[in-house]
Design an enzyme around this catalytic site. Structure first.
Site, mmCIF file in Angstrom:
data_model
loop_
_atom_site.group_PDB
_atom_site.id
_atom_site.type_symbol
_atom_site.label_atom_id
_atom_site.label_comp_id
_atom_site.label_asym_id
_atom_site.label_seq_id
_atom_site.Cartn_x
_atom_site.Cartn_y
_atom_site.Cartn_z
ATOM 1 N N LYS A 30 57.200 22.129 15.841
ATOM 2 C CA LYS A 30 56.714 23.167 14.937
ATOM 3 C C LYS A 30 57.032 22.783 13.513
ATOM 4 C CE LYS A 30 59.856 24.721 13.173
ATOM 5 N NZ LYS A 30 60.985 24.125 12.358
ATOM 6 N N TYR B 299 59.742 31.083 12.687
ATOM 7 C CA TYR B 299 60.460 31.757 13.783
ATOM 8 C C TYR B 299 60.404 33.272 13.620
ATOM 9 C CZ TYR B 299 62.493 27.313 15.233
ATOM 10 O OH TYR B 299 62.670 26.032 15.693
#
Ligand code: NAD
Length: 377
Positions: A135, A220
């Site tokens: 990510k 996140y």
């Protein structure tokens, strides 16, 4: 329906031990593929690959570290000896494409600076390999689309390194939030920040990072809101700020943003200029659900209006990698797909767009509809 017994069961899963049957992606049926262990090659041997992923691969049931791809020759001998890697399974960025002829490499794990994810994922797919890409999936929606298309064209699987979908604390948050166990409305506050002082880090350079802490840490918070609501946001507004503009010349030092969801609001913050923070708090109609810390590799802790979450910390990366190996072996879909990665880049671009226009409210009419939904146990 009285949900209390279910909640009790959820909070006290077999005295604190998480059972595989309660995390369906851990269920290992007999793989259809004849290979019992898949060979992984890590691309980019920086901090995350060295200190988290390589040790985690040793803890997997279905994989082994078969190869490495590195631009630093000095790392080759060290890794070969530490992980028993054959010389012919060591590649650099130039000869990487010849990995297509190596049957020992089944999965390529891209752990490079963000702006390099697209190139190496596409090259890996063209080499006929399945891919795990760290990510954020890429630095633009356009690149995410190219990556998904390349993997589809090669008939190869792609998953994103969203390790928290394999963490029991975040799993509980998903189940309790999504199933509205403590009421229909929720308001979320979340922050993931640390102080970054290194002027040489690629994380401070837009060309490599694609953005500031939003790309690295804020993703996140974005994910946490979406998987706790189990919904897509309908509108957002954002504000970027920077204290140390000598260090953060072309990325923001801090990003704050608000999102509206069908069932409530979310206030999010991410920063490279404030002390460490890692939490997600959901105020519900019947008390507070909280993860603090929420996004770390280990030492996570969670509570609900009914008491502490009684699950345990796990090796998130080992479970994430094993789950993907089972997707490959059993030809099943990953829960952390390229479509999910694209969804998040779409929202990141909207946050950046709003921040660039002084917090303009942006309506989100066509968010890629991809969610990781989990039933109450
Ligand atoms: P890092 O700087 O420690 O490692 C990057 C690696 O890329 C190094 O080995 C470096 O040599 C190599 N590299 C190749 N070309 C480069 C270039 N032109 N400039 C800079 N480095 C180059 O970074 P990291 O912390 O390991 O992060 C790598 C990726 O992993 C990032 O995408 C990051 O977002 C992701 N990450 C994910 C997690 C997670 O929890 N899932 C945690 C940390 C990092």
């Amino acid at each position: 329906m009285n949900r209390r017994p279910f909640i009790k069961q959820l909070l006290h899963i077999s005295g604190g031990t998480l059972l595989a049957s309660q995390m369906p992606f851990l269920l290992s049926c007999k793989p259809f593929d004849s290979k019992e262990k898949l060979g992984i090659a890590l691309v980019g041997l920086g901090n995350y690959a060295t200190h988290q992923l390589a040790p985690a691969i040793l803890e997997t049931k279905h994989c082994y570290l078969a190869g490495i791809v590195t631009g630093t020759e000095a790392k080759e001998a060290v890794w070969m000896s530490k992980y028993n890697i054959k010389k012919e399974n060591v590649y650099n960025y130039d000869n990487f494409d010849s990995i297509k002829d190596n049957p020992e490499i089944d999965i390529i794990y891209v752990v490079l600076p963000n702006s390099m994810h697209a190139e190496f994922t596409i090259r890996a797919a063209k080499a006929g390999k399945h891919v795990i890409c760290e990510k954020p999936m890429a630095t633009s929606v356009a690149d995410c689309k190219k990556m998904n298309a390349a993997c589809k064209a090669a008939n190869k699987k792609l998953s994103i390194g969203y390790r928290l979908h394999f963490d029991p604390f975040n799993d509980q948050m998903m189940r309790l939030g999504q199933n509205k166990v403590y009421g229909n409305r929720m308001d979320i506050n979340t922050d993931f920040s640390f102080t970054l002082n290194d002027p040489n880090s690629w994380r401070t350079k837009k060309k490599f990072a694609g953005g500031g802490p939003l790309m690295d840490l804020g993703i996140y918070c974005l994910q946490g809101c979406i998987y706790t609501f189990g919904e897509l946001p309908t509108e957002l507004r954002a504000k970027a700020s920077t204290k140390n503009s000598a260090l953060f010349k072309d990325v923001e030092g801090t990003m704050e943003w608000e999102m509206t969801f069908p069932s409530g609001k979310a206030n999010c913050k991410t920063s490279y200029e404030t002390p460490f923070a890692s939490y997600l708090t959901a105020k519900t109609e019947k008390g507070t659900l909280e993860l603090n810390p929420s996004f770390n590799y280990d030492g996570l802790s969670g509570s609900t209006p009914d008491g502490p979450m009684q699950v345990q910390n796990v090796n998130q990366q080992a479970l994430q990698i094993d789950a993907f190996a089972l997707n490959v072996l059993n030809d099943t879909n990953t829960i952390v797909s390229g479509e999910m990665g694209l969804r998040d880049l779409y929202l990141i671009e909207k946050i950046q767009e709003s921040a660039a226009q002084n917090g303009k409210l942006i309506q989100l009419n066509d968010v890629p509809n991809y969610l990781d939904l989990r039933p109450l146990l």
